[in-house]
Design a protein around this motif. Structure first.
Motif, PDB file in Angstrom:
ATOM      1  N   SER A 176       0.834  -1.205   0.000  1.00 11.74           N
ATOM      2  CA  SER A 176       0.000   0.000   0.000  1.00 11.74           C
ATOM      3  C   SER A 176       0.870   1.256   0.000  1.00 11.74           C
ATOM      4  O   SER A 176       0.596   2.222  -0.724  1.00 11.74           O
ATOM      5  CB  SER A 176      -0.929  -0.004   1.208  1.00 11.74           C
ATOM      6  OG  SER A 176      -1.667   1.184   1.293  1.00 11.74           O
ATOM      7  N   ASN A 177       1.960   1.242   0.781  1.00 14.65           N
ATOM      8  CA  ASN A 177       2.874   2.384   0.810  1.00 14.65           C
ATOM      9  C   ASN A 177       3.570   2.579  -0.530  1.00 14.65           C
ATOM     10  O   ASN A 177       3.807   3.709  -0.972  1.00 14.65           O
ATOM     11  CB  ASN A 177       3.922   2.198   1.910  1.00 14.65           C
ATOM     12  CG  ASN A 177       3.338   2.426   3.297  1.00 14.65           C
ATOM     13  OD1 ASN A 177       2.279   3.046   3.434  1.00 14.65           O
ATOM     14  ND2 ASN A 177       4.003   1.914   4.315  1.00 14.65           N
ATOM     15  N   ILE A 178       3.936   1.459  -1.193  1.00 11.39           N
ATOM     16  CA  ILE A 178       4.577   1.558  -2.506  1.00 11.39           C
ATOM     17  C   ILE A 178       3.636   2.222  -3.507  1.00 11.39           C
ATOM     18  O   ILE A 178       4.029   3.097  -4.274  1.00 11.39           O
ATOM     19  CB  ILE A 178       5.003   0.155  -2.998  1.00 11.39           C
ATOM     20  CG1 ILE A 178       6.162  -0.374  -2.154  1.00 11.39           C
ATOM     21  CG2 ILE A 178       5.404   0.193  -4.475  1.00 11.39           C
ATOM     22  CD1 ILE A 178       6.553  -1.803  -2.478  1.00 11.39           C
ATOM     23  N   ALA A 179       2.367   1.799  -3.494  1.00  4.93           N
ATOM     24  CA  ALA A 179       1.400   2.368  -4.429  1.00  4.93           C
ATOM     25  C   ALA A 179       1.132   3.845  -4.143  1.00  4.93           C
ATOM     26  O   ALA A 179       0.896   4.638  -5.067  1.00  4.93           O
ATOM     27  CB  ALA A 179       0.098   1.566  -4.373  1.00  4.93           C
ATOM     28  N   LYS A 180       1.181   4.256  -2.877  1.00  2.00           N
ATOM     29  CA  LYS A 180       0.846   5.635  -2.526  1.00  2.00           C
ATOM     30  C   LYS A 180       2.023   6.600  -2.672  1.00  2.00           C
ATOM     31  O   LYS A 180       1.854   7.735  -3.114  1.00  2.00           O
ATOM     32  CB  LYS A 180       0.344   5.693  -1.080  1.00  2.00           C
ATOM     33  CG  LYS A 180      -1.020   5.050  -0.870  1.00  2.00           C
ATOM     34  CD  LYS A 180      -1.404   5.114   0.603  1.00  2.00           C
ATOM     35  CE  LYS A 180      -2.745   4.438   0.854  1.00  2.00           C
ATOM     36  NZ  LYS A 180      -3.083   4.427   2.298  1.00  2.00           N
ATOM     37  N   HIS A 181       3.211   6.153  -2.294  1.00  2.00           N
ATOM     38  CA  HIS A 181       4.326   7.093  -2.136  1.00  2.00           C
ATOM     39  C   HIS A 181       5.529   6.834  -3.044  1.00  2.00           C
ATOM     40  O   HIS A 181       6.421   7.680  -3.099  1.00  2.00           O
ATOM     41  CB  HIS A 181       4.819   7.070  -0.677  1.00  2.00           C
ATOM     42  CG  HIS A 181       3.740   7.260   0.333  1.00  2.00           C
ATOM     43  ND1 HIS A 181       3.010   8.425   0.429  1.00  2.00           N
ATOM     44  CD2 HIS A 181       3.243   6.420   1.288  1.00  2.00           C
ATOM     45  CE1 HIS A 181       2.118   8.307   1.403  1.00  2.00           C
ATOM     46  NE2 HIS A 181       2.235   7.097   1.946  1.00  2.00           N
ATOM     47  N   SER A 182       5.595   5.687  -3.732  1.00  2.00           N
ATOM     48  CA  SER A 182       6.813   5.339  -4.464  1.00  2.00           C
ATOM     49  C   SER A 182       6.640   5.540  -5.966  1.00  2.00           C
ATOM     50  O   SER A 182       5.520   5.548  -6.482  1.00  2.00           O
ATOM     51  CB  SER A 182       7.190   3.880  -4.175  1.00  2.00           C
ATOM     52  OG  SER A 182       8.310   3.495  -4.938  1.00  2.00           O
ATOM     53  N   ASP A 183       7.784   5.704  -6.645  1.00  2.00           N
ATOM     54  CA  ASP A 183       7.791   5.715  -8.109  1.00  2.00           C
ATOM     55  C   ASP A 183       8.470   4.447  -8.642  1.00  2.00           C
ATOM     56  O   ASP A 183       9.055   4.467  -9.732  1.00  2.00           O
ATOM     57  CB  ASP A 183       8.512   6.965  -8.631  1.00  2.00           C
ATOM     58  CG  ASP A 183       9.969   7.028  -8.172  1.00  2.00           C
ATOM     59  OD1 ASP A 183      10.343   6.239  -7.271  1.00  2.00           O
ATOM     60  OD2 ASP A 183      10.728   7.853  -8.702  1.00  2.00           O
ATOM     61  N   ALA A 184       8.394   3.387  -7.876  1.00  2.00           N
ATOM     62  CA  ALA A 184       9.073   2.137  -8.231  1.00  2.00           C
ATOM     63  C   ALA A 184       8.460   1.519  -9.489  1.00  2.00           C
ATOM     64  O   ALA A 184       7.267   1.676  -9.770  1.00  2.00           O
ATOM     65  CB  ALA A 184       8.989   1.142  -7.076  1.00  2.00           C
ATOM     66  N   THR A 185       9.321   0.826 -10.244  1.00  2.00           N
ATOM     67  CA  THR A 185       8.867   0.082 -11.424  1.00  2.00           C
ATOM     68  C   THR A 185       8.789  -1.409 -11.170  1.00  2.00           C
ATOM     69  O   THR A 185       8.249  -2.155 -11.983  1.00  2.00           O
ATOM     70  CB  THR A 185       9.804   0.339 -12.612  1.00  2.00           C
ATOM     71  OG1 THR A 185      11.141  -0.039 -12.255  1.00  2.00           O
ATOM     72  CG2 THR A 185       9.782   1.806 -12.999  1.00  2.00           C
ATOM     73  N   GLU A 186       9.343  -1.858 -10.049  1.00  2.00           N
ATOM     74  CA  GLU A 186       9.220  -3.249  -9.654  1.00  2.00           C
ATOM     75  C   GLU A 186       9.489  -3.371  -8.160  1.00  2.00           C
ATOM     76  O   GLU A 186      10.139  -2.514  -7.560  1.00  2.00           O
ATOM     77  CB  GLU A 186      10.184  -4.151 -10.433  1.00  2.00           C
ATOM     78  CG  GLU A 186      11.650  -3.902 -10.164  1.00  2.00           C
ATOM     79  CD  GLU A 186      12.548  -4.911 -10.874  1.00  2.00           C
ATOM     80  OE1 GLU A 186      12.010  -5.750 -11.615  1.00  2.00           O
ATOM     81  OE2 GLU A 186      13.768  -4.868 -10.650  1.00  2.00           O
ATOM     82  N   ALA A 187       8.956  -4.439  -7.584  1.00  2.00           N
ATOM     83  CA  ALA A 187       9.152  -4.700  -6.159  1.00  2.00           C
ATOM     84  C   ALA A 187       9.456  -6.184  -5.972  1.00  2.00           C
ATOM     85  O   ALA A 187       9.225  -6.994  -6.874  1.00  2.00           O
ATOM     86  CB  ALA A 187       7.914  -4.287  -5.363  1.00  2.00           C
ATOM     87  N   ARG A 188       9.975  -6.517  -4.811  1.00  2.00           N
ATOM     88  CA  ARG A 188      10.340  -7.907  -4.525  1.00  2.00           C
ATOM     89  C   ARG A 188       9.944  -8.249  -3.100  1.00  2.00           C
ATOM     90  O   ARG A 188      10.172  -7.452  -2.168  1.00  2.00           O
ATOM     91  CB  ARG A 188      11.845  -8.103  -4.723  1.00  2.00           C
ATOM     92  CG  ARG A 188      12.317  -9.536  -4.526  1.00  2.00           C
ATOM     93  CD  ARG A 188      13.776  -9.677  -4.913  1.00  2.00           C
ATOM     94  NE  ARG A 188      13.972  -9.439  -6.324  1.00  2.00           N
ATOM     95  CZ  ARG A 188      13.818 -10.354  -7.272  1.00  2.00           C
ATOM     96  NH1 ARG A 188      13.430 -11.581  -6.924  1.00  2.00           N
ATOM     97  NH2 ARG A 188      14.031 -10.068  -8.526  1.00  2.00           N
TER      98      ARG A 188
END
Length: 380
Positions: free
Chosen positions: A294-306
């Motif tokens: 949820s934090n990645i979707a709200k605050h990050s500009d990441a193109t992939e996660a692990r």
């Protein structure tokens, strides 16, 4: 694409036992003719042809074969004795796909036609035919050997691929069976809760109503016993439902379900767990995964996660990492880069509190992406 059954051009013709045997046979035949028809015998052409042939076999270079063959033919124009070993040099040239040597053979014959014995020229012509046939046969054998190795490697590669696919299918089948089992447990628990639980609850209410209006002591005592029995049965069913529900929770399957519903960026999941973690640890890890994504979707500009699950003898570890370049907002970092739960957001505080209840630790870093590292003891 290679065509089956046809020799293919090749830049490098490997030396094999067949080529060495062919050249030895040609050399001995030429040497025998040279001894028989030449009165003034010289070792120079013998040494030269052996040296050139050895160089061609050792270095395996087409340009070297062309140079040695051309040099030998030029020398044979001036020295008649060198004519007798032309089949050996021709064999190398033909083997390395240099057919231009064939029309040049006539030049030494024209140059020394009045000097060379007829028998010697006839024998050399026969040996030239032998050289052509030998190189054709050897080239064919080399091609067949290469084709055999290619087919063998292809078959082995296909076999390994089939084994990998069979393993993947078996793992998927086991996963589907496990998922179906867990779903069935959930269905049974839900049916028990909706049907039997509802009936028992209604029965308890009715018994309570009868107790309220009943004046007969003996009947009232029987109703009290019935109510206690129904309450005990209700507690047992409730406990069984909870046990079924808890047993139906699979950490691996639940994380996969969460990942499938996460559309912000691709998530790679690695599960190295051998044993199923305790239920409190499972609930905690699922909550951490949900909060982190949820934090990645709200605050990050990441193109992939692990997401990585690891198991140690006394610990269960969960690592969630993304490749975002945005600096995390409201992240309280110490001088060494470690996270301090002081003034951080509610999501990270919730993660810290859940893990702390299980005597675990949380490490958060914001370097080359955002990472949450959770470690929880198994006996929690």
């Amino acid at each position: 694409m290679m065509e089956r059954g046809k020799p293919q051009p090749h830049s490098m013709m490997p030396v094999s036992a067949n080529t060495l045997f062919d050249k030895l046979v040609l050399f001995l035949c030429c040497l025998a003719v040279y001894f028989l028809v030449t009165a003034d015998f010289s070792y120079v052409p013998v040494l030269v042809v052996v040296t050139f042939s050895a160089f061609n076999a050792y270095f395996e270079k087409r340009i070297l074969v062309r140079v040695t063959a051309g040099a030998y033919l030029i020398a044979s124009l001036f020295i008649p004795d060198w004519f007798y070993f032309i089949p050996v040099m021709m064999y190398d040239a033909l083997l390395w796909e240099s057919p231009w040597i064939l029309p040049l053979i006539i030049m030494p014959v024209i140059s020394h036609g009045n000097v060379l014995p007829v028998m010697g020229m006839v024998c050399i012509a026969i040996f030239i035919g032998m050289a052509w046939f030998m190189q054709w046969r050897t080239s064919r054998l080399i091609h067949l050997e290469r084709e055999y190795r290619r087919l063998r490697d292809t078959a082995k590669e296909m076999l390994l691929e089939l084994e990998a696919k069979n393993k993947e299918l078996l793992e998927k089948q086991d996963y589907e069976i496990n998922l179906a089992t867990l779903s069935e447990r959930n269905r049974i628990a839900r049916d028990i809760h909706d049907n039997i639980g509802h009936v028992l609850s209604s029965t308890l209410l009715q018994v309570g109503a009868l107790l309220a209006i009943c004046q007969d002591g003996a009947i009232k005592e029987g109703l009290m016993t019935l109510k206690e029995t129904l309450s005990g049965g209700m507690d047992s069913i409730r406990q069984s439902i909870h046990n079924l529900h808890d047993a139906s929770i699979d950490l691996h399957a639940e994380i996969y379900r969460i990942i499938r519903e996460f559309a912000f960026c691709p998530v790679h999941f690695t599960d190295d767990l051998v044993n199923r973690p305790p239920l409190p640890v499972t609930y905690c890890q699922l909550s951490v995964v949900k909060e982190a994504l949820s934090n990645i979707a709200k605050h990050s500009d990441a193109t992939e996660a692990r997401i990585i699950l690891r198991e140690h003898p006394a610990l269960c570890q969960l690592i969630i990492r993304d490749n975002g370049s945005k600096p995390a907002q409201g992240l309280n970092l110490a001088a060494d880069g470690e996270w301090q739960p002081g003034n951080s957001g509610m999501g990270l505080k919730n993660i810290h509190e859940r893990v702390a209840k299980l005597k675990g630790t949380v490490r958060i870093r914001n370097e080359k992406g955002f990472e949450i590292f959770v470690s929880i003891p198994k006996e929690s």
